[in-house]
Motif scaffolding. Structure first.
Motif, PDB file in Angstrom:
ATOM      1  N   THR A  68       0.739  -1.313  -0.005  1.00 25.55           N
ATOM      2  CA  THR A  68       0.127  -0.090  -0.041  1.00 25.55           C
ATOM      3  C   THR A  68       0.875   1.234  -0.035  1.00 25.55           C
ATOM      4  OG1 THR A  68      -0.292  -0.038   2.406  1.00 25.55           O
ATOM      5  CG2 THR A  68      -1.968  -1.113   1.122  1.00 25.55           C
ATOM      6  N   GLY A  69       2.073   1.093   0.312  1.00 26.26           N
ATOM      7  CA  GLY A  69       2.751   2.427   0.530  1.00 26.26           C
ATOM      8  C   GLY A  69       4.219   2.239   0.082  1.00 26.26           C
ATOM      9  N   SER A  70       4.762   3.401  -0.211  1.00 31.30           N
ATOM     10  CA  SER A  70       6.127   3.293  -1.026  1.00 31.30           C
ATOM     11  C   SER A  70       7.265   3.071   0.284  1.00 31.30           C
ATOM     12  CB  SER A  70       6.517   4.379  -1.945  1.00 31.30           C
ATOM     13  OG  SER A  70       6.358   5.569  -1.049  1.00 31.30           O
TER      14      SER A  70
ATOM     15  N   SER B 183       5.308  13.460  -5.470  1.00 28.51           N
ATOM     16  CA  SER B 183       4.355  12.929  -4.701  1.00 28.51           C
ATOM     17  C   SER B 183       3.009  13.746  -4.856  1.00 28.51           C
ATOM     18  CB  SER B 183       4.423  13.079  -3.344  1.00 28.51           C
ATOM     19  OG  SER B 183       5.356  12.386  -2.755  1.00 28.51           O
TER      20      SER B 183
ATOM     21  N   ASN C 247       2.619   6.465  -3.510  1.00 25.41           N
ATOM     22  CA  ASN C 247       2.288   5.155  -3.291  1.00 25.41           C
ATOM     23  C   ASN C 247       2.121   4.112  -4.398  1.00 25.41           C
ATOM     24  OD1 ASN C 247      -0.749   4.807  -3.736  1.00 25.41           O
ATOM     25  ND2 ASN C 247      -0.503   6.609  -2.576  1.00 25.41           N
TER      26      ASN C 247
END
Length: 378
Positions: free
Chosen positions: A61-63, A96, A262
């Motif tokens: 779900t996240g970087s 981002s 992400n």
């Protein structure tokens, strides 16, 4: 002391009709949404949703960190390569958000001892980039390329950067990119063009106003953009030469110190780009819809997806937007400081996936709301 000061500011803001509050969209809501920037309707496209799911399945779900630590996954690189190819540049770098892309690019390309020439139509992110850069900033009237040329010619600084939106976000009008680029080339400056409202809207297959003007990949030209409008996802872009990309990685603080986009947003943006490439007629449908609704409500013919309707008084503009909402149509409401005093307005952002019957309904609702607003203001 602080509470009293904040309360006083809040009272003055409300009295001026400038208080803002987020209004949550409801799941399954049936309103016609002409307040978003989802120009091509791709945020709910099944292929785009599938692209987000696939990226989550592969990368989570996240970087998890900055792009320069372990926050870059192969999906970032693959998307950057494809979007650079789409825009006709050698390379691209994903941030981002579009806001951070503009701030990062401006501050990495200009600093103390340099000159930046901006205009009165520049987006807040470009303005903040100018302020943070510590360069000398000259602001000219929107679209005044002769004033830009004079500022560049009269400068004492060796390096100069010109920044502009290609499609101005408030009213959707176009910047004179050919003239601005000619001015920068003649004076040894660099042109940075924010294509946030042009990618997916203008140019061949939605490649932007830079491409439409025949400037794709031109030297000393930097393109910024977003994945949160026509691509229906999230993230910002800077595109240009491979040397520019390397420079941003080393010097753009909003890239170096920020967590990477992400994986779901990257997967969605990449899938949306594939949809646009496969259906290059989407921007034409979008512009046809914008022109149809503008004609129906008596607005000037638009150059982009944005149809802007000046009400004047901020309280009347808010009331008109609320009437539209009450009747099932979501429209933007822009008030100072987003627009100059006396020009508060409704802002419709058209979409490619709206049918003619819906456009006719929207036009009737907006006409009634505007008539009520003008009567109230009088």
């Amino acid at each position: 002391m602080t509470a009293a000061w904040l309360s006083d500011v809040a009272d003055r803001t409300a009295a001026a009709g400038l208080h803002r509050a987020p209004i949550a969209r409801r799941s399954g809501a049936t309103e016609v949404n002409l307040a978003s920037n989802d120009y091509l309707g791709l945020s709910t496209h099944p292929d785009v949703i599938a692209g987000a799911h696939a990226a989550i399945d592969e990368w989570g779900t996240g970087s998890t960190s900055s792009r320069l630590v372990v926050g870059t996954v192969q999906a970032h690189i693959d998307f950057e390569d494809d979007v650079a190819r789409f825009l006709g540049t050698d390379a691209a770098l994903m941030f981002s958000s579009g806001y951070l892309a503009n701030v990062g690019a401006v501050t990495a390309l200009a600093g103390r001892g340099d000159l930046i020439v901006s205009d009165t139509g520049a987006h807040a992110s470009l303005i903040d980039g100018c302020r943070l850069s510590r360069a000398r900033v000259v602001v000219v009237d929107r679209g005044d390329h002769e004033a830009v040329r004079r500022a560049l010619a009269e400068r004492n600084e060796e390096r100069a950067l010109v920044v502009t939106d290609s499609v101005y976000s408030i009213d959707g009008r176009l910047a004179p990119l050919r003239e601005l680029y000619a001015a920068t080339r003649a004076t040894g400056a660099t042109l940075l063009v924010d294509e946030a409202h042009a990618i997916g809207v203008r140019g061949p297959g939605g490649r932007g106003l830079v491409a439409e003007c025949g400037l794709s990949g031109a030297p000393d030209l930097v393109v910024t953009g977003v994945c949160s409008k026509s691509l229906g996802a999230q993230g910002g872009l800077v595109a240009g030469s491979t040397l520019l990309r390397a420079h941003l990685i080393d010097h753009a603080r909003t890239f170096i110190f920020d967590t990477g986009v992400n994986p779901a947003a990257v997967g969605a943006a990449h899938a949306a780009l594939r949809v646009l490439v496969a259906d290059p007629g989407l921007p034409d449908r979008l512009l046809a819809n914008a022109r149809r609704v503008a004609a129906a409500i008596g607005a000037d013919e638009p150059d982009s997806a944005v149809v802007s309707l000046i009400v004047g008084d901020p309280v009347a503009a808010v009331a008109a937007a609320q009437e539209c909402r009450d009747r099932g149509v979501l429209v933007g409401c822009f008030r100072p400081p987003s627009v100059p005093d006396g020009t508060s307005r409704l802002r419709l952002t058209m979409r490619a996936d709206i049918d003619d019957a819906t456009i006719d309904t929207v036009a009737a609702v907006v006409r009634d709301a505007l008539a009520g607003a003008r009567i109230g203001a009088a």
